[in-house]
Motif scaffolding. Structure first.
Motif, short mmCIF file in Angstrom:
data_model
loop_
_atom_site.label_atom_id
_atom_site.label_comp_id
_atom_site.label_asym_id
_atom_site.label_seq_id
_atom_site.Cartn_x
_atom_site.Cartn_y
_atom_site.Cartn_z
N GLY A 552 27.91 44.43 -19.24
CA GLY A 552 28.97 44.99 -18.41
C GLY A 552 30.26 45.17 -19.17
O GLY A 552 30.37 44.82 -20.35
N PRO A 553 31.28 45.68 -18.50
CA PRO A 553 32.56 45.95 -19.18
C PRO A 553 33.25 44.69 -19.70
O PRO A 553 34.08 44.78 -20.61
CB PRO A 553 33.40 46.65 -18.10
N GLU A 554 32.91 43.52 -19.16
CA GLU A 554 33.54 42.28 -19.62
C GLU A 554 32.78 41.64 -20.77
O GLU A 554 33.15 40.57 -21.25
CB GLU A 554 33.65 41.29 -18.45
N GLY A 555 31.66 42.24 -21.16
CA GLY A 555 30.89 41.71 -22.29
C GLY A 555 29.76 40.79 -21.91
O GLY A 555 29.03 40.31 -22.78
N ALA A 556 29.57 40.55 -20.61
CA ALA A 556 28.50 39.66 -20.15
C ALA A 556 27.33 40.48 -19.62
O ALA A 556 27.48 41.65 -19.26
CB ALA A 556 29.02 38.72 -19.07
N VAL A 557 26.14 39.84 -19.55
CA VAL A 557 24.97 40.52 -19.00
C VAL A 557 25.19 40.76 -17.51
O VAL A 557 25.50 39.84 -16.75
CB VAL A 557 23.70 39.68 -19.22
N CYS A 558 25.03 42.01 -17.08
CA CYS A 558 25.27 42.37 -15.68
C CYS A 558 24.01 42.84 -14.96
O CYS A 558 24.00 42.95 -13.73
CB CYS A 558 26.36 43.43 -15.57
N ARG A 559 22.94 43.14 -15.72
CA ARG A 559 21.72 43.65 -15.10
C ARG A 559 20.56 43.47 -16.07
O ARG A 559 20.77 43.50 -17.29
CB ARG A 559 21.89 45.13 -14.76
N LYS A 560 19.35 43.26 -15.51
CA LYS A 560 18.17 43.10 -16.34
C LYS A 560 17.04 43.97 -15.82
O LYS A 560 16.92 44.22 -14.63
CB LYS A 560 17.70 41.64 -16.34
N GLU A 561 16.24 44.47 -16.75
CA GLU A 561 15.03 45.21 -16.41
C GLU A 561 13.87 44.66 -17.25
O GLU A 561 14.06 44.32 -18.42
CB GLU A 561 15.19 46.71 -16.68
N LYS A 562 12.67 44.60 -16.63
CA LYS A 562 11.49 44.13 -17.35
C LYS A 562 10.37 45.14 -17.20
O LYS A 562 10.28 45.85 -16.19
CB LYS A 562 11.01 42.78 -16.80
N THR A 563 9.50 45.17 -18.19
CA THR A 563 8.28 45.95 -18.11
C THR A 563 7.23 45.29 -18.98
O THR A 563 7.55 44.43 -19.83
CB THR A 563 8.51 47.41 -18.56
N CYS A 564 5.96 45.64 -18.76
CA CYS A 564 4.86 45.04 -19.51
C CYS A 564 4.35 45.98 -20.58
O CYS A 564 4.29 47.20 -20.38
CB CYS A 564 3.70 44.69 -18.56
#
Length: 570
Positions: A552-564
């Motif tokens: 995100g804009p603050e430098g922290a993780v804001c969203r995650k996506e996974k796939t196989c």
């Protein structure tokens, strides 16, 4: 001092005798014949295009027998005669004529013999009774080479024009200004509104609406208060593809400028023409009420595909270009420039790039060859000198690189931000040659290749099929490392997200490989995994998890996506 001429007639019956009398008065015709315009620096080769315009502002004609034009060297004062008037030459009241080079097809008897100096230099008009006019320009060494003070030196393609026409205050610096060449006609009018290109040249995205900014200038000698309209037409293959119209109320002092912006539909062709028409203002000079501009569109036939802007010490900066069209492209006469706008000739000779072909434009071909000996693409050092690419951000970009074709049309322009930090020797790669160079989501990623660059071959970060919607796509899946070589994972950042990291985990949750991470690159990405761990061990057959974390804009993780990802055996 001014001259009056008259005939005194005495009649003897049927015989009339005419006796010519010339009387010198303190008041008569106006100041006399003057040099009205000097065009001395043509873009490219000067010879044949230069001219000196002579003007008679008087109300009576002047015979020019015995007159001549002389060019004086601004440093030494050495002179050479470049024109001598024919014995029957006559310039009428208010007339203009040009002594010009052969390329301008001058009238018989008015051919310029030789060339004018590009400054500092002077032009002198001499009559049988002495110097009629003198125009010096640039930093002339002697006061004998100008009137009071020299006129300013002008850039290539501009002329030194008297303003107003015919008015001579005996000060070259006050009487002459830089102007568009107007051989054989007035330089300036009382009421004159003109239209021209405004701001940076646009390179529209194909199929996307764009704005065209135009400049409206008061080229006249009096203020202009009027409402005007501008109609612009985009023409492709000779037909009007789209048009736009805008209006503006003007209140312009002489030499003042306003601007107007028009919206046009996106072009489909690689190159098209825009014609704009100005209407509505009282105007004595219709010649500058219409403008025609040739524009390119992006992506064009030639795209800038990779940039090395911060090489290792003693190594070369370079730019990779690729021909994405289906025909040969000749880059002879093309120019490259950076954000400064200084154009540098790529090659004066033919430079053929075949369909799908790569070429490297480098600062130093020898150091490039040492660093990338396996590169099969031709490497060329541009003839005009390397522009020195910036590697730190200034405002919204670090630098820009543009290409102009042989006719001066902008056909490619990319800008980039610094994605490398303190790292040296890594290139930035274009995500897709099918993307517009000015794409809102960006077009660059740091190279992920083993050699940290891919000159002369496909980019390591290329996106073969841009995602149409959210989520990650994997291809091929299942994936066999020995057969397929690599598997690609493609995704897209959401608005407001500044970067991402991609990692591979096994089914037990142990991190196998940190594949790629970046902040500030393009919103679309395609990361490639070769099926190996960080230590180089080939993954066993089975199911693996790909995790992408968005920053995100603050430098922290804001969203995650996974796939196989399914790793298959041989």
């Amino acid at each position: 001092m001014r001259r009056w001429s008259l005939f005194y007639f005495h009649s003897f019956g049927a015989l009339v005798a005419g006796v010519f009398i010339e009387i010198i008065f303190a008041h008569s015709c106006t100041a006399g014949v003057v040099i009205n315009e000097v065009y001395y620096d043509h873009p490219g080769v000067d010879e044949g295009w230069e001219f000196v315009e002579i003007h008679n502002p008087d109300t009576c004609p002047h015979a020019l027998s015995g007159w001549f034009l002389e060019v004086l060297d601004g440093k030494t004062g050495t002179g050479k005669i470049v024109w001598a008037a024919p014995s029957d030459a006559l310039i009428g009241p208010g007339d203009f004529f040009c002594v010009a080079g052969i390329a301008r097809a001058p009238s018989p008897g008015f051919l310029l013999k030789g060339t004018l100096g590009n400054g500092p230099d002077a032009v002198r008009l001499v009559s049988p009774s002495g110097v009629a006019d003198l125009v010096g320009y640039g930093a002339c060494a002697s006061s004998d080479l100008y009137e009071t003070a020299p006129a300013p030196d002008v850039s290539a393609g501009a002329s030194l024009a008297r303003k107003p026409d015919g008015v001579d205050s005996d000060r070259n610096d006050a009487d002459f200004v830089s102007a568009s060449p107007s051989p054989g006609r007035r330089n300036f009018f009382r009421l004159d509104i003109g239209i021209g290109p405004g701001g940076e040249t646009v390179l529209p995205c194909r199929g996307t609406p764009f704005s065209l900014k135009l400049r409206i200038a008061n080229c006249g000698l009096e203020p202009m208060r009027s409402r005007v309209s501008v109609l612009a037409e985009a023409r492709e293959s000779g037909f009007v593809a789209s048009s736009g119209k805008a209006e503006r109320t003007l209140d312009l002092a002489p030499s003042s400028v306003d601007s107007i912006e028009l919206a046009l539909a996106g072009p489909q062709s690689l190159r098209f023409e825009v014609r704009a028409y100005l209407d509505g203002a009282p105007d004595e000079n219709p010649a500058n009420d219409t403008i025609s501009v040739s524009l390119g569109a992006s992506p064009g036939a030639i795209v800038i595909n990779e940039i090395m802007y911060r090489p290792e010490k003693e190594m070369s900066e370079w730019v990779e270009i690729v021909n994405v069209s289906h025909a040969d492209c000749n880059l002879g006469g093309w120019a490259l420039c950076d954000a400064t706008g200084s154009k540098r000739l790529v090659s004066s000779a033919d430079m053929i790039l075949p369909p799908g072909g790569f070429s490297i434009l480098a600062r130093d071909s020898a150091s490039f060859a040492r660093e990338f000996p396996a590169c099969e693409a031709p490497v060329r050092v541009i003839e005009g000198g390397w522009p020195a690419l910036n590697d730190t951000d200034k405002g919204d970009r670090a630098d820009a690189v543009a290409l102009f074709d042989e006719s001066g049309v902008l056909v490619e322009r990319v800008s980039y931000r610094d994605l490398l930090g303190a790292e040296r020797g890594r290139s930035i790669e274009r995500v897709s040659t099918g993307f517009c160079s000015d794409r809102a989501g960006g077009i660059w990623h740091r190279s992920t290749a083993r050699l940290r660059a891919t000159p002369g071959r496909e980019n390591s970060t290329r996106v073969d099929r841009p995602p149409r919607s959210g989520g990650l796509s994997v291809s091929p899946n299942p994936f066999c490392p020995r057969r397929d070589g690599q598997v690609s994972v493609t995704g897209k950042r959401d608005g407001g997200e500044s970067g991402f990291f991609m990692r591979i985990f096994d089914r037990e949750g142990y991190e196998l490989r940190r594949v790629f991470g970046e902040c500030g690159g393009a919103d679309v990405f395609s990361c490639r995994w070769d099926g190996r761990s960080t230590g180089g061990v080939l993954a066993r057959t089975g199911l693996y998890i790909c995790l992408v974390e968005y920053i995100g804009p603050e430098g922290a993780v804001c969203r995650k996506e996974k796939t196989c990802i399914v790793v298959a055996g041989d």
